[in-house]
Design a protein around this motif. Sequence first.
Motif, short mmCIF file in Angstrom:
data_model
loop_
_atom_site.label_atom_id
_atom_site.label_comp_id
_atom_site.label_asym_id
_atom_site.label_seq_id
_atom_site.Cartn_x
_atom_site.Cartn_y
_atom_site.Cartn_z
N HIS A 1 15.76 -8.20 2.66
CA HIS A 1 15.61 -7.61 3.99
C HIS A 1 14.67 -6.41 3.99
CE1 HIS A 1 18.93 -10.21 5.11
NE2 HIS A 1 19.68 -9.67 4.16
N SER A 2 13.71 -6.37 3.08
CA SER A 2 12.82 -5.22 2.99
C SER A 2 12.03 -5.02 4.28
CB SER A 2 11.83 -5.41 1.83
OG SER A 2 12.48 -5.35 0.60
N SER A 3 11.81 -3.76 4.63
CA SER A 3 10.99 -3.46 5.80
C SER A 3 9.52 -3.68 5.46
CB SER A 3 11.20 -2.00 6.22
OG SER A 3 10.68 -1.13 5.22
N TYR A 4 8.70 -3.76 6.50
CA TYR A 4 7.27 -3.94 6.27
C TYR A 4 6.67 -2.73 5.56
CZ TYR A 4 2.42 -5.23 7.03
OH TYR A 4 1.09 -5.55 6.85
N GLY A 5 7.33 -1.57 5.72
CA GLY A 5 6.85 -0.38 5.03
C GLY A 5 6.88 -0.51 3.52
N ALA A 6 7.75 -1.39 3.00
CA ALA A 6 7.78 -1.64 1.55
C ALA A 6 6.77 -2.69 1.13
CB ALA A 6 9.18 -2.08 1.14
N MET A 7 6.24 -3.45 2.11
CA MET A 7 5.35 -4.56 1.77
C MET A 7 3.88 -4.17 1.76
SD MET A 7 6.94 -7.72 3.95
CE MET A 7 8.67 -7.74 4.36
N TRP A 8 3.45 -3.37 2.74
CA TRP A 8 2.01 -3.20 2.88
C TRP A 8 1.35 -2.39 1.75
CZ3 TRP A 8 -0.18 1.55 3.18
CH2 TRP A 8 0.58 2.61 3.69
N PRO A 9 2.04 -1.41 1.12
CA PRO A 9 1.34 -0.73 0.02
C PRO A 9 0.93 -1.66 -1.13
CG PRO A 9 3.17 0.62 0.81
CD PRO A 9 3.32 -0.72 1.45
N PRO A 10 1.81 -2.58 -1.59
CA PRO A 10 1.32 -3.52 -2.61
C PRO A 10 0.17 -4.40 -2.12
CG PRO A 10 3.72 -3.47 -2.60
CD PRO A 10 3.27 -2.70 -1.41
N PHE A 11 0.17 -4.77 -0.82
CA PHE A 11 -0.94 -5.56 -0.29
C PHE A 11 -2.25 -4.77 -0.39
CE2 PHE A 11 2.11 -7.93 2.80
CZ PHE A 11 2.53 -8.74 1.76
N VAL A 12 -2.19 -3.48 -0.03
CA VAL A 12 -3.40 -2.65 -0.09
C VAL A 12 -3.88 -2.52 -1.53
CG1 VAL A 12 -4.30 -0.31 0.26
CG2 VAL A 12 -2.88 -1.38 2.02
N ALA A 13 -2.93 -2.23 -2.45
CA ALA A 13 -3.31 -2.07 -3.86
C ALA A 13 -3.89 -3.37 -4.42
CB ALA A 13 -2.10 -1.62 -4.67
N LEU A 14 -3.29 -4.51 -4.04
CA LEU A 14 -3.78 -5.79 -4.52
C LEU A 14 -5.19 -6.06 -4.00
CD1 LEU A 14 -3.22 -8.44 -6.05
CD2 LEU A 14 -2.23 -9.35 -3.94
N GLY A 15 -5.42 -5.83 -2.71
CA GLY A 15 -6.75 -6.04 -2.13
C GLY A 15 -7.80 -5.15 -2.77
N LEU A 16 -7.46 -3.87 -3.00
CA LEU A 16 -8.39 -2.96 -3.65
C LEU A 16 -8.71 -3.44 -5.07
CD1 LEU A 16 -6.95 0.52 -2.55
CD2 LEU A 16 -9.09 -0.52 -1.77
N GLY A 17 -7.67 -3.82 -5.79
CA GLY A 17 -7.87 -4.25 -7.17
C GLY A 17 -8.67 -5.53 -7.28
N VAL A 18 -8.33 -6.53 -6.46
CA VAL A 18 -9.03 -7.82 -6.51
C VAL A 18 -10.50 -7.64 -6.15
CG1 VAL A 18 -9.26 -10.04 -5.35
CG2 VAL A 18 -7.02 -9.29 -6.15
N GLY A 19 -10.78 -6.90 -5.08
CA GLY A 19 -12.16 -6.69 -4.66
C GLY A 19 -12.98 -5.97 -5.71
N MET A 20 -12.38 -4.95 -6.32
CA MET A 20 -13.09 -4.17 -7.33
C MET A 20 -13.37 -5.01 -8.57
SD MET A 20 -12.17 -0.31 -8.51
CE MET A 20 -12.31 0.20 -6.81
#
Length: 524
Positions: A371-390
């Motif tokens: 039941h995690s809130s979206y607040g727990a989800m989006w930081p890993p999404f941002v970190a993953l996108g930054l890492g993959v793109g770099m």
Amino acid sequence: MPSTVVDHSPLPAHSPPPPPRGRRGNPWLTLVAVAFGLFMVGLDGSVVAIANPEIGRDLNASTADLQWVTNSYLLALAAALILGGKLGDRFGRRTYYMIGVAGFTVASVAIGLAGSIEGVIAFRAVQGLFGALLMPNTLGLLRAVFPPGKFGMAVGIWAMVSSVSTALGPIVGGLLVEHVSWESVFYINAPIGIVALVFSALVLPQSRNTTGHQRFDVPGVVLLAAGLLVVVFGVVKGETWGWSSGSTLGTLTVGVVLLLVFGWYETRVQHPLLPMRLFRSPALTIGTIITAVNFFVLLGVIFFVMLYLQNVRGFTPVEAGVRTLPLSLASVVASPLGAKLTEKFGARLSMPLGMVLQAGAAFGMLAWGVHSSYGAMWPPFVALGLGVGMVMAASSDAIVGNSPVKDAGVAGGLQATALQIGGALGTSVLVSLISSRVGSTLTGELTSAGVPAAMAGGMSEAKDAVAMGVSPVSGDMPAQLRAAVVEGSGQAFINGVHTAALVTGVLCVAGAVLAAVGVRRTPE
């Protein structure tokens, strides 16, 4: 008999391409032209996952059939990528890029018109073959027209297009499947392909290897295609057969042996399909490995994230796609940033930094719950996108930027092959890890949630469904029991996600160490 003359010459230095004449050969127009084809392939790779359930319902396809919708494409693509780059290097990168775009477009329309699951599978294989002509020649064309000082930025934009198209797939696919039809997921390639062909005909220059007539390495083509086919087949079937089964280990062993024979043979032939001298560059070799790790993480994580958002949390495909937008937006920023950092400090900084960001994303997912809130989800999404793109920008520059211009298409094919094998491994291995963890914890989690022990034990047969995030509930269950089954199944799935995330994070840390220790900046 093949010649035994071996090419021991050093890698030639980068030589700037001739200045463009008008619009044909303009580097930035060339980048726009190849971006159309790249976007089409990247989008297609991720929208199909969204369309698969509807394809299954409409065409009465089994789960095994739907797996082959993906696997037939993947096998054909992986087997022919290096060949596609070699054909472009020898006979014209513009020619084979445009053949690839045209064939991919026609095959896409044919998939929508097929009317049977057998037809869909067959045309997906055809689509993969033309994708193998298209993808490596995108980087080959860029390598031929951009001077060394600007190539890094061009690769950054190339990586951004690739990352964004892959990440946008769930949103576009969800909208099309919900509001049009599953066929429209493939038909959308028609207008993109037509625009790509017209624009490419106007602006792309012809470039090829100008070293004269060379005998084509047919035995090398056969050995490489056979080796890659067998390895990828073993990877995609590993989840079904079991990773420790004799069938999986035997298949992978045969594939690796064929690839080793291919590598030996390539050192004995005068004009090899894949010159082994390329691997004298540590940056190119490590860049190839990190490319595979990068897409292991991206495609594997996106796969189980979509299962979590749709099946566990109950979001529609569009809602799930919108919630992963931070990943897409972060990759838009990270790709040109990674290119700039690579240009200034070398891949030794940007590649490990990207891997560390992905490790942070994976470890951040260990905090997720049912039941995690979206607040727990989006930081890993941002970190993953930054890492993959770099990492995409840095590894592309390391592979194609450290190869001679004459081998640019082969280097592009090498990168694309690593990318596809990494993606196949990511999806198969992480799903297998989730399934194994679900199987070992499902009964206990159901019991803890309030399901009677006898019933919980009987539900262990539903572990495959739970590994996909689906709870084994029925309409005649009392509301309280139904809620307990949903809660216990969701928790078992989350246990599997945590195991997959932990393994992913450790792999990313290992990749960061490898890149930091092994990559040296190439002197200008």
